[in-house]
Design an enzyme around this catalytic site. Structure first.
Site, PDB file in Angstrom:
ATOM      1  N   ASP A  34      45.348 -19.922 -85.537  1.00 49.56           N
ATOM      2  CA  ASP A  34      44.081 -20.337 -84.943  1.00 49.56           C
ATOM      3  C   ASP A  34      43.890 -21.810 -85.277  1.00 49.56           C
ATOM      4  OD1 ASP A  34      41.168 -20.515 -84.268  1.00 49.56           O
ATOM      5  OD2 ASP A  34      41.334 -18.334 -84.192  1.00 49.56           O
ATOM      6  N   SER A 128      40.009 -10.048 -68.654  1.00 51.23           N
ATOM      7  CA  SER A 128      38.561  -9.861 -68.589  1.00 51.23           C
ATOM      8  C   SER A 128      38.149  -9.190 -67.292  1.00 51.23           C
ATOM      9  CB  SER A 128      37.902 -11.250 -68.670  1.00 51.23           C
ATOM     10  OG  SER A 128      36.546 -11.188 -68.315  1.00 51.23           O
ATOM     11  N   TYR A 153      36.882 -20.647 -65.829  1.00 48.91           N
ATOM     12  CA  TYR A 153      37.266 -19.670 -66.858  1.00 48.91           C
ATOM     13  C   TYR A 153      37.881 -18.430 -66.222  1.00 48.91           C
ATOM     14  CZ  TYR A 153      36.979 -15.811 -70.105  1.00 48.91           C
ATOM     15  OH  TYR A 153      37.308 -14.698 -70.854  1.00 48.91           O
ATOM     16  N   LYS A 157      41.940 -16.655 -66.257  1.00 45.40           N
ATOM     17  CA  LYS A 157      42.356 -15.271 -66.573  1.00 45.40           C
ATOM     18  C   LYS A 157      43.209 -14.722 -65.439  1.00 45.40           C
ATOM     19  CE  LYS A 157      40.688 -15.052 -70.599  1.00 45.40           C
ATOM     20  NZ  LYS A 157      41.573 -15.044 -71.758  1.00 45.40           N
ATOM     21  N   ASN A 184      32.228  -5.925 -71.714  1.00 48.91           N
ATOM     22  CA  ASN A 184      31.407  -6.819 -72.556  1.00 48.91           C
ATOM     23  C   ASN A 184      31.445  -6.399 -74.026  1.00 48.91           C
ATOM     24  OD1 ASN A 184      30.519  -7.278 -69.786  1.00 48.91           O
ATOM     25  ND2 ASN A 184      28.871  -8.479 -70.678  1.00 48.91           N
ATOM     26  N   LEU A 205      24.173 -12.173 -73.957  1.00 51.85           N
ATOM     27  CA  LEU A 205      22.943 -11.412 -74.171  1.00 51.85           C
ATOM     28  C   LEU A 205      22.722 -10.999 -75.632  1.00 51.85           C
ATOM     29  CD1 LEU A 205      20.480  -9.912 -73.036  1.00 51.85           C
ATOM     30  CD2 LEU A 205      21.983  -7.963 -72.568  1.00 51.85           C
TER      31      LEU A 205
HETATM   32  P1  NAD Z   1      36.513 -16.558 -79.685  1.00 52.45           P
HETATM   33  O1  NAD Z   1      36.234 -17.914 -79.172  1.00 52.45           O
HETATM   34  O2  NAD Z   1      35.637 -15.985 -80.743  1.00 52.45           O
HETATM   35  O3  NAD Z   1      38.025 -16.455 -80.204  1.00 52.45           O
HETATM   36  C1  NAD Z   1      39.057 -17.235 -79.687  1.00 52.45           C
HETATM   37  C2  NAD Z   1      39.770 -17.860 -80.870  1.00 52.45           C
HETATM   38  O4  NAD Z   1      40.859 -18.634 -80.384  1.00 52.45           O
HETATM   39  C3  NAD Z   1      38.882 -18.799 -81.664  1.00 52.45           C
HETATM   40  O5  NAD Z   1      39.003 -18.499 -83.036  1.00 52.45           O
HETATM   41  C4  NAD Z   1      39.437 -20.188 -81.354  1.00 52.45           C
HETATM   42  O6  NAD Z   1      39.284 -21.072 -82.450  1.00 52.45           O
HETATM   43  C5  NAD Z   1      40.881 -19.868 -81.061  1.00 52.45           C
HETATM   44  N1  NAD Z   1      41.551 -20.817 -80.175  1.00 52.45           N
HETATM   45  C6  NAD Z   1      41.147 -21.259 -78.950  1.00 52.45           C
HETATM   46  N2  NAD Z   1      42.061 -22.082 -78.432  1.00 52.45           N
HETATM   47  C7  NAD Z   1      43.078 -22.168 -79.318  1.00 52.45           C
HETATM   48  C8  NAD Z   1      44.316 -22.831 -79.355  1.00 52.45           C
HETATM   49  N3  NAD Z   1      44.709 -23.621 -78.353  1.00 52.45           N
HETATM   50  N4  NAD Z   1      45.116 -22.672 -80.433  1.00 52.45           N
HETATM   51  C9  NAD Z   1      44.743 -21.880 -81.458  1.00 52.45           C
HETATM   52  N5  NAD Z   1      43.585 -21.210 -81.484  1.00 52.45           N
HETATM   53  C10 NAD Z   1      42.764 -21.342 -80.435  1.00 52.45           C
HETATM   54  O7  NAD Z   1      36.557 -15.564 -78.403  1.00 52.45           O
HETATM   55  P2  NAD Z   1      36.624 -13.990 -78.342  1.00 52.45           P
HETATM   56  O8  NAD Z   1      35.325 -13.492 -77.829  1.00 52.45           O
HETATM   57  O9  NAD Z   1      37.168 -13.443 -79.606  1.00 52.45           O
HETATM   58  O10 NAD Z   1      37.667 -13.823 -77.162  1.00 52.45           O
HETATM   59  C11 NAD Z   1      39.041 -13.606 -77.414  1.00 52.45           C
HETATM   60  C12 NAD Z   1      39.777 -13.512 -76.092  1.00 52.45           C
HETATM   61  O11 NAD Z   1      39.210 -12.465 -75.308  1.00 52.45           O
HETATM   62  C13 NAD Z   1      39.703 -14.762 -75.216  1.00 52.45           C
HETATM   63  O12 NAD Z   1      40.937 -14.910 -74.558  1.00 52.45           O
HETATM   64  C14 NAD Z   1      38.609 -14.434 -74.227  1.00 52.45           C
HETATM   65  O13 NAD Z   1      38.756 -15.128 -73.033  1.00 52.45           O
HETATM   66  C15 NAD Z   1      38.841 -12.948 -74.034  1.00 52.45           C
HETATM   67  N6  NAD Z   1      37.654 -12.218 -73.579  1.00 52.45           N
HETATM   68  C16 NAD Z   1      36.490 -12.312 -74.280  1.00 52.45           C
HETATM   69  C17 NAD Z   1      35.359 -11.626 -73.844  1.00 52.45           C
HETATM   70  C18 NAD Z   1      34.055 -11.757 -74.569  1.00 52.45           C
HETATM   71  O14 NAD Z   1      33.019 -11.452 -73.976  1.00 52.45           O
HETATM   72  N7  NAD Z   1      34.022 -12.154 -75.834  1.00 52.45           N
HETATM   73  C19 NAD Z   1      35.439 -10.816 -72.708  1.00 52.45           C
HETATM   74  C20 NAD Z   1      36.649 -10.736 -72.016  1.00 52.45           C
HETATM   75  C21 NAD Z   1      37.758 -11.444 -72.459  1.00 52.45           C
HETATM   76  C1  WQD Z   2      25.078  -9.923 -69.927  1.00 50.55           C
HETATM   77  C2  WQD Z   2      23.837  -9.629 -69.117  1.00 50.55           C
HETATM   78  C3  WQD Z   2      22.890 -11.511 -67.977  1.00 50.55           C
HETATM   79  C4  WQD Z   2      21.663 -13.683 -71.550  1.00 50.55           C
HETATM   80  C5  WQD Z   2      30.297 -12.854 -69.745  1.00 50.55           C
HETATM   81  C6  WQD Z   2      31.389 -13.512 -68.955  1.00 50.55           C
HETATM   82  C7  WQD Z   2      32.491 -12.534 -68.700  1.00 50.55           C
HETATM   83  C8  WQD Z   2      32.966 -11.882 -69.992  1.00 50.55           C
HETATM   84  C9  WQD Z   2      31.831 -11.310 -70.758  1.00 50.55           C
HETATM   85  C10 WQD Z   2      34.783 -13.165 -70.915  1.00 50.55           C
HETATM   86  C11 WQD Z   2      23.823 -10.323 -67.760  1.00 50.55           C
HETATM   87  C12 WQD Z   2      21.943 -10.968 -69.016  1.00 50.55           C
HETATM   88  C13 WQD Z   2      22.176 -12.737 -70.690  1.00 50.55           C
HETATM   89  C14 WQD Z   2      20.244 -13.895 -71.559  1.00 50.55           C
HETATM   90  C15 WQD Z   2      19.999 -12.180 -69.906  1.00 50.55           C
HETATM   91  N1  WQD Z   2      33.554 -12.844 -70.876  1.00 50.55           N
HETATM   92  N2  WQD Z   2      21.372 -11.990 -69.897  1.00 50.55           N
HETATM   93  N3  WQD Z   2      19.488 -13.128 -70.727  1.00 50.55           N
HETATM   94  O1  WQD Z   2      27.655 -12.550 -67.986  1.00 50.55           O
HETATM   95  O2  WQD Z   2      28.234 -10.075 -68.268  1.00 50.55           O
HETATM   96  O3  WQD Z   2      29.815 -11.765 -68.986  1.00 50.55           O
HETATM   97  O4  WQD Z   2      30.835 -12.325 -70.945  1.00 50.55           O
HETATM   98  O5  WQD Z   2      35.679 -12.854 -70.223  1.00 50.55           O
HETATM   99  O6  WQD Z   2      33.532 -13.235 -68.092  1.00 50.55           O
HETATM  100  O7  WQD Z   2      30.852 -13.951 -67.722  1.00 50.55           O
HETATM  101  O8  WQD Z   2      27.734 -11.462 -70.292  1.00 50.55           O
HETATM  102  O9  WQD Z   2      26.306 -11.525 -72.272  1.00 50.55           O
HETATM  103  O10 WQD Z   2      26.261 -13.493 -70.672  1.00 50.55           O
HETATM  104  O11 WQD Z   2      25.273 -11.338 -69.962  1.00 50.55           O
HETATM  105  O12 WQD Z   2      19.257 -11.509 -69.169  1.00 50.55           O
HETATM  106  O13 WQD Z   2      19.733 -14.748 -72.273  1.00 50.55           O
HETATM  107  O14 WQD Z   2      22.699 -10.112 -69.825  1.00 50.55           O
HETATM  108  O15 WQD Z   2      22.208 -11.879 -66.812  1.00 50.55           O
HETATM  109  O16 WQD Z   2      23.279  -9.438 -66.846  1.00 50.55           O
HETATM  110  P1  WQD Z   2      28.297 -11.478 -68.767  1.00 50.55           P
HETATM  111  P2  WQD Z   2      26.390 -12.024 -70.879  1.00 50.55           P
END
Ligand code: NAD
Ligand code: WQD
Length: 341
Positions: A34, A128, A153, A157, A184, A205
């Site tokens: 990381d 995602s 973003y 993906k 989520n 959220l």
């Molecule tokens: P996060 O930002 O908490 O974790 C990502 C980690 O990767 C961080 O610790 C960051 O420092 C590290 N990082 C980023 N770029 C880097 C690089 N070039 N080299 C080394 N380290 C690097 O995010 P998360 O919520 O844990 O998400 C993890 C993965 O899951 C991501 O690929 C994200 O797109 C995907 N994802 C997240 C969600 C979500 O809602 N959290 C939903 C769907 C998909």
């Molecule tokens: C959830 C719901 C908002 C904040 C995002 C990315 C998606 C994935 C997951 C990575 C929605 C509502 C939110 C607030 C609200 N990430 N909301 N007030 O938008 O479903 O997804 O995270 O891949 O790609 O788009 O998640 O947590 O932002 O929102 O009413 O202050 O909560 O409208 O319906 P979302 P979120």
């Protein structure tokens, strides 16, 4: 017996840190890389406190091929990789598209080149539900067509998924990969030693809800209540982060045991949709306190409703979630209180 080593990129992040814990508990030896672009060293301390051991860590950027090579060389016997490292903020990606394409697509390309060089052929990739855009029918299955992404973003993906499908299809390919499409993720580890660390004002959220309850934010704004859903607010599939972490253990095991096809895609959610108002009510029950909220205008780009059909993950991975929405929110609240104190 020696533990099987799994490289976890982004292992100090929100989902990655929970996956590191579950991998270790399942008998694997996670190795974290990381660069702390969106995380802090405290995540490593939390992991160590939970497990009672230090997990090997390399502070490198996954875009840095030489540094990545050095990690593969030093660790020697990596058997698989989980690639979490990426930037993930939808809004920020619109403002900084180049940084998002470079970091998310570039790091995957670099990683794939190094994996091939070192003969490491098992990869779990963080995708995602954003790839589905606004779906035509619910719930979404893995066959639901993907839509043109509405943010850089989301596009990263989709591109990464496409790259992986092409790479495994090459005649001399050794790579085998599982693409996990997360819905989520919410909540934190039961110990409240690791969890989500949003920087600045949370866009998601649950951190906004917990920060409001903690008095850090004055009130939650619910983005619209006139959608075509039962109570008018958006519907999402909220999965507890520890359940999600466990899906990675199952996926790694499947790849290493050779049960997978060259490329497989799975939805990882609960299979249930909850509205924003239902989340607020569940949070009030879980935390025992009222939440200050107002209804505001819709947020541009929001999908009205999306939740997963999890039949494939259930049948083929044997993966099911166990944590209720209320328990997930209770864990998020416990974590928030730790941050406050
Ligand atoms: P996060 O930002 O908490 O974790 C990502 C980690 O990767 C961080 O610790 C960051 O420092 C590290 N990082 C980023 N770029 C880097 C690089 N070039 N080299 C080394 N380290 C690097 O995010 P998360 O919520 O844990 O998400 C993890 C993965 O899951 C991501 O690929 C994200 O797109 C995907 N994802 C997240 C969600 C979500 O809602 N959290 C939903 C769907 C998909
Ligand atoms: C959830 C719901 C908002 C904040 C995002 C990315 C998606 C994935 C997951 C990575 C929605 C509502 C939110 C607030 C609200 N990430 N909301 N007030 O938008 O479903 O997804 O995270 O891949 O790609 O788009 O998640 O947590 O932002 O929102 O009413 O202050 O909560 O409208 O319906 P979302 P979120």
């Amino acid at each position: 017996m020696e533990r099987t080593k799994i490289l976890v990129t982004g292992g100090a992040g929100y989902i990655g840190s929970h996956a590191v814990v579950e991998l270790y508990k399942a008998g694997y030896q996670p190795v974290i890389v990381d660069n702390f672009a969106n995380s802090q060293e405290s995540a490593l301390t939390g992991i160590e406190q939970i497990l009672g051991v230090k997990v090997p860590f390399h502070r490198i950027d996954c875009n840095d091929m030489e540094a990545l090579r050095a990690v593969f060389a030093e660790e020697g016997s990596l058997r698989g990789v989980i690639h979490f490292a990426a930037f993930k903020a939808v809004g920020e990606s619109v403002a900084k598209p180049l940084e998002y394409y470079q970091n998310n697509v570039g790091s995957l390309l670099t990683l794939l080149a190094v994996m091939r060089e070192f003969g490491v052929s098992a990869l779990v990739f963080s995708s995602s539900c954003t790839v589905y855009g606004v779906p035509d029918a619910l719930p979404v299955t893995e066959q639901t067509p993907t839509k043109k992404a509405n943010s850089p973003y989301g596009a990263t993906k989709q591109m990464c998924e496409d790259i992986l499908r092409d790479v495994v299809a090459a005649p001399d390919a050794t790579l085998r990969t599982i693409l996990l499409r997360y819905f989520n993720p919410i909540g934190a580890h039961d110990s409240a030693l690791i969890g989500e660390l949003p920087l600045g004002v949370p866009q998601n959220l649950i951190p906004y809800v917990t920060q409001t309850a903690a008095g850090i934010r004055e009130k939650l704004t619910i983005y619209g209540d006139t959608y075509d859903t039962p109570d008018g607010t958006n519907i999402r599939d909220y999965i507890h982060v520890v359940d999600l972490a466990e899906a990675h253990v199952v996926a790694v095991r499947r790849l290493l045991e050779g049960h997978s096809d060259a490329v497989e895609t799975f939805n990882v959610g609960t299979g249930h949709g909850n509205s924003v108002l239902e989340v607020v009510q569940a949070f009030e029950r879980a935390s025992g306190q009222k939440l200050n909220y107002v209804i505001g205008p819709p947020r541009p780009g929001d999908v009205p409703a999306i939740y997963a059909d999890v039949t494939k993950a259930t049948q083929e991975l044997g993966f099911t979630t166990t944590t209720s929405l209320e328990d997930s929110l209770a864990s998020a609240w416990k974590w928030q209180q730790t941050l406050k104190g």
